[in-house]
Design a protein around this motif. Structure first.
Motif, PDB file in Angstrom:
ATOM      1  N   PHE A   1      -8.950   9.206  -2.179  1.00 48.06           N
ATOM      2  CA  PHE A   1      -9.211   8.380  -3.367  1.00 48.06           C
ATOM      3  C   PHE A   1      -7.900   8.218  -4.120  1.00 48.06           C
TER       4      PHE A   1
ATOM      5  N   ILE B   1      -5.007   2.871  -9.699  1.00 50.58           N
ATOM      6  CA  ILE B   1      -3.872   2.314 -10.450  1.00 50.58           C
ATOM      7  C   ILE B   1      -4.447   1.647 -11.697  1.00 50.58           C
TER       8      ILE B   1
ATOM      9  N   ASN C   1       4.979   1.320  -8.528  1.00 50.34           N
ATOM     10  CA  ASN C   1       3.578   1.399  -8.074  1.00 50.34           C
ATOM     11  C   ASN C   1       3.483   1.095  -6.582  1.00 50.34           C
TER      12      ASN C   1
ATOM     13  N   VAL D   1      -8.369   1.252 -12.337  1.00 47.97           N
ATOM     14  CA  VAL D   1      -8.991   2.107 -13.352  1.00 47.97           C
ATOM     15  C   VAL D   1      -8.926   1.431 -14.731  1.00 47.97           C
TER      16      VAL D   1
ATOM     17  N   HIS E   1      -9.441   3.695 -17.764  1.00 49.62           N
ATOM     18  CA  HIS E   1      -8.220   4.394 -18.183  1.00 49.62           C
ATOM     19  C   HIS E   1      -7.318   3.457 -18.985  1.00 49.62           C
TER      20      HIS E   1
ATOM     21  N   TYR F   1      -8.028  11.511 -21.030  1.00 52.06           N
ATOM     22  CA  TYR F   1      -7.661  10.709 -19.857  1.00 52.06           C
ATOM     23  C   TYR F   1      -7.677  11.503 -18.540  1.00 52.06           C
TER      24      TYR F   1
ATOM     25  N   ILE G   1     -11.991  11.219  -8.958  1.00 52.56           N
ATOM     26  CA  ILE G   1     -11.760  11.808  -7.639  1.00 52.56           C
ATOM     27  C   ILE G   1     -12.995  12.585  -7.177  1.00 52.56           C
TER      28      ILE G   1
ATOM     29  N   PRO H   1      -3.241  10.312  -2.699  1.00 49.80           N
ATOM     30  CA  PRO H   1      -1.836   9.871  -2.674  1.00 49.80           C
ATOM     31  C   PRO H   1      -1.425   9.312  -4.036  1.00 49.80           C
TER      32      PRO H   1
ATOM     33  N   ASP I   1       4.735  11.567 -10.822  1.00 42.13           N
ATOM     34  CA  ASP I   1       4.319  11.708 -12.226  1.00 42.13           C
ATOM     35  C   ASP I   1       2.843  12.119 -12.390  1.00 42.13           C
ATOM     36  N   GLN I   2       2.058  12.045 -11.314  1.00 44.66           N
ATOM     37  CA  GLN I   2       0.635  12.384 -11.437  1.00 44.66           C
ATOM     38  C   GLN I   2       0.313  13.809 -10.995  1.00 44.66           C
TER      39      GLN I   2
ATOM     40  N   ALA J   1      10.225   7.592  -2.087  1.00 42.32           N
ATOM     41  CA  ALA J   1      10.154   6.934  -3.399  1.00 42.32           C
ATOM     42  C   ALA J   1       8.985   7.454  -4.223  1.00 42.32           C
TER      43      ALA J   1
ATOM     44  N   ARG K   1       9.322   8.890  -6.934  1.00 39.78           N
ATOM     45  CA  ARG K   1       9.684   8.661  -8.328  1.00 39.78           C
ATOM     46  C   ARG K   1      10.774   7.587  -8.374  1.00 39.78           C
ATOM     47  N   VAL K   2      10.345   6.331  -8.450  1.00 40.47           N
ATOM     48  CA  VAL K   2      11.309   5.224  -8.543  1.00 40.47           C
ATOM     49  C   VAL K   2      11.776   5.140  -9.994  1.00 40.47           C
TER      50      VAL K   2
ATOM     51  N   LYS L   1      11.768   6.911 -15.561  1.00 46.91           N
ATOM     52  CA  LYS L   1      10.908   6.322 -14.523  1.00 46.91           C
ATOM     53  C   LYS L   1      10.794   4.805 -14.679  1.00 46.91           C
ATOM     54  N   MET L   2      10.772   4.076 -13.563  1.00 47.83           N
ATOM     55  CA  MET L   2      10.453   2.649 -13.635  1.00 47.83           C
ATOM     56  C   MET L   2       8.997   2.517 -14.070  1.00 47.83           C
TER      57      MET L   2
HETATM   58  P1  TYM Z   1      -0.434   4.422 -12.913  1.00 44.97           P
HETATM   59  O1  TYM Z   1      -1.267   3.212 -13.060  1.00 44.97           O
HETATM   60  O2  TYM Z   1       0.533   4.786 -13.968  1.00 44.97           O
HETATM   61  O3  TYM Z   1       0.366   4.358 -11.553  1.00 44.97           O
HETATM   62  C1  TYM Z   1      -0.306   4.112 -10.325  1.00 44.97           C
HETATM   63  C2  TYM Z   1       0.366   4.856  -9.203  1.00 44.97           C
HETATM   64  O4  TYM Z   1       1.734   4.455  -9.102  1.00 44.97           O
HETATM   65  C3  TYM Z   1       2.571   5.596  -9.146  1.00 44.97           C
HETATM   66  N1  TYM Z   1       3.805   5.240  -9.856  1.00 44.97           N
HETATM   67  C4  TYM Z   1       5.027   5.490  -9.386  1.00 44.97           C
HETATM   68  N2  TYM Z   1       5.446   6.078  -8.249  1.00 44.97           N
HETATM   69  C5  TYM Z   1       6.781   6.182  -8.057  1.00 44.97           C
HETATM   70  N3  TYM Z   1       7.700   5.751  -8.969  1.00 44.97           N
HETATM   71  C6  TYM Z   1       7.317   5.155 -10.121  1.00 44.97           C
HETATM   72  N4  TYM Z   1       8.217   4.713 -10.992  1.00 44.97           N
HETATM   73  C7  TYM Z   1       5.921   5.011 -10.373  1.00 44.97           C
HETATM   74  N5  TYM Z   1       5.196   4.478 -11.406  1.00 44.97           N
HETATM   75  C8  TYM Z   1       3.904   4.639 -11.064  1.00 44.97           C
HETATM   76  C9  TYM Z   1       1.783   6.643  -9.910  1.00 44.97           C
HETATM   77  O5  TYM Z   1       2.237   7.948  -9.609  1.00 44.97           O
HETATM   78  C10 TYM Z   1       0.388   6.387  -9.410  1.00 44.97           C
HETATM   79  O6  TYM Z   1       0.169   7.020  -8.164  1.00 44.97           O
HETATM   80  N6  TYM Z   1      -3.484   8.189 -13.899  1.00 44.97           N
HETATM   81  C11 TYM Z   1      -3.104   7.252 -12.873  1.00 44.97           C
HETATM   82  C12 TYM Z   1      -4.240   6.373 -12.394  1.00 44.97           C
HETATM   83  C13 TYM Z   1      -5.450   7.121 -11.936  1.00 44.97           C
HETATM   84  C14 TYM Z   1      -5.595   7.856 -10.736  1.00 44.97           C
HETATM   85  C15 TYM Z   1      -6.934   8.321 -10.746  1.00 44.97           C
HETATM   86  C16 TYM Z   1      -4.729   8.149  -9.693  1.00 44.97           C
HETATM   87  C17 TYM Z   1      -6.639   7.186 -12.588  1.00 44.97           C
HETATM   88  N7  TYM Z   1      -7.527   7.895 -11.877  1.00 44.97           N
HETATM   89  C18 TYM Z   1      -7.394   9.106  -9.707  1.00 44.97           C
HETATM   90  C19 TYM Z   1      -5.220   8.932  -8.651  1.00 44.97           C
HETATM   91  C20 TYM Z   1      -6.539   9.403  -8.672  1.00 44.97           C
HETATM   92  C21 TYM Z   1      -2.032   6.360 -13.448  1.00 44.97           C
HETATM   93  O7  TYM Z   1      -1.872   6.201 -14.613  1.00 44.97           O
HETATM   94  O8  TYM Z   1      -1.354   5.687 -12.558  1.00 44.97           O
END
Ligand code: TYM
Length: 347
Positions: A16, A19, A29, A52, A55, A138, A146, A155, A159-160, A194, A196-197, A206-207
């Protein structure tokens, strides 16, 4: 915070992830999440992907834009290779199991755990008295997303990670409190070059879709020219690329561009350094721009084609929601039973 895992993992592999449709999708993303969602789907694992929207509203969203952004994100998923026949793709608010379980998890999670969430602290900043209660809760909704599917693997980008540790803690506490072996203890899947881009303007942050500078990120809706320009203008240092990956230490902007190249090409950073070690950015940036355009332009083009038929996107999300609900509903019903709630209403 983590207690030792006390429950055996006897759960079938199910992925699961989600985004937020709170802005356009970025290259972060795409590389950190979406591209890897497609890989997992193509490996034949059961995959459930969610936009989401509940969220997203933890900070105010303009309703017209939220609807548009949710459709655009769905189009981005499909354009990037998510096949709604093989993955379940839907938006969160259409499946009430998420918020039902989130409330229950609000009663399991501890205030102290939530207060330690660094993303909440970052987002709330000095303004913590004035942010929504939803923003504080949140990560509990995220755990519910999940666990409503008893997903075993998630996956995400780097940052998560802390949010997923909290999800593990909530599942373990629920299992312990109610003396059941009900929820799996989830495995974060944070892999690739990547995870953490970083921003194109500052390699130490972070981007992000919420960065005020559009130059800091590549959006999946950017055209070829814009992508190339943003990469050419990306901040760098004056040195050529080093001869080894270790030489990227202390050079956040150079490291970021190498990682982006690696992730787009499906290589390791070491392979990129093998090809470009010693090269000036004047050589490396155009190569990166060409690669980014070659990989992203087909997605952007397909996204805008899909966006011409919003009713079809809504139909796909609706169908995904029905399938998601069929998985989550029996799980939530069992949760109510475990809690001792009377469920006598006749339908
Ligand atoms: P969100 O919407 O901020 O980002 C979605 C996904 O993209 C990844 N991500 C990045 N990865 C690498 N470099 C970056 N600069 C970058 N920016 C964003 C995030 O790590 C994420 O995987 N809380 C989550 C959304 C969520 C979720 C969930 C995820 C809600 N419920 C359940 C997994 C399972 C979030 O804000 O992602």
């Amino acid at each position: 915070m983590s207690e030792p895992v006390q429950t055996p993992q006897t759960f079938p592999t199910r992925i699961f992830s989600g985004i937020q449709p709170s802005g356009g999708l970025t290259l972060g993303n795409y590389l950190g999440a979406l591209k890897r969602f497609v890989e997992k789907q193509d490996e034949g694992i059961e995959t459930i992907y969610c936009l989401v929207d509940m969220h997203a509203i933890t900070v105010f969203q303009d309703p017209v834009r939220l609807r548009q952004q949710t459709r655009e994100a769905a189009a981005g998923f499909i354009a990037a290779g998510i096949d709604p026949a093989r993955s379940i793709l839907f938006n969160q608010s259409q499946v009430s199991a998420h918020v039902e379980l989130a409330w229950i998890f609000n009663c399991v999670a501890r205030m102290g755990w939530m207060s330690r969430m660094t993303q909440f602290k970052d987002k709330a900043g000095k303004n913590s008295e004035n942010v929504s209660l939803g923003l504080f809760a949140y990560p509990s909704l995220m755990a519910a997303d999940i666990m409503a599917y008893k997903a075993t693997h998630v996956p995400v980008g780097e940052d998560q990670k802390q949010h997923l540790e909290l999800c593990r803690d909530i599942a373990i506490k629920f299992n312990n409190d109610y003396k059941v072996d009900f929820f799996p203890v989830v495995e974060p899947v944070i892999e690739g070059a990547a995870t953490r881009v970083m921003s194109l303007r500052d390699g130490t942050v972070k981007m992000s879709k919420s960065d005020p500078s559009d130059q800091s990120r590549i959006n999946l809706t950017d055209d070829a020219d814009t992508i190339a320009k943003k990469i050419r203008r990306a901040k760098t240092d004056p040195e050529p690329l080093p001869d080894s990956v270790e030489g990227l230490k202390g050079r956040p902007e150079a490291r970021n561009l190498v990682n982006i190249y690696a992730a787009l090409a499906g290589h390791t950073p070491a392979q990129v350094i093998r090809d470009f070690g010693g090269a000036q950015f004047g050589t490396f940036k155009p190569a990166l721009a060409d690669l980014a355009v070659a990989k992203l332009e087909p997605i952007t083009t397909e996204m805008s084609r899909l966006m011409q038929d919003p009713a079809e996107i809504d139909r796909i999300l609706g169908e995904g929601a029905v399938r998601a609900d069929a998985v989550a509903r029996p799980i939530i019903d069992q949760v109510y039973d475990i809690l001792g709630m009377i469920r006598s209403r006749q339908v």
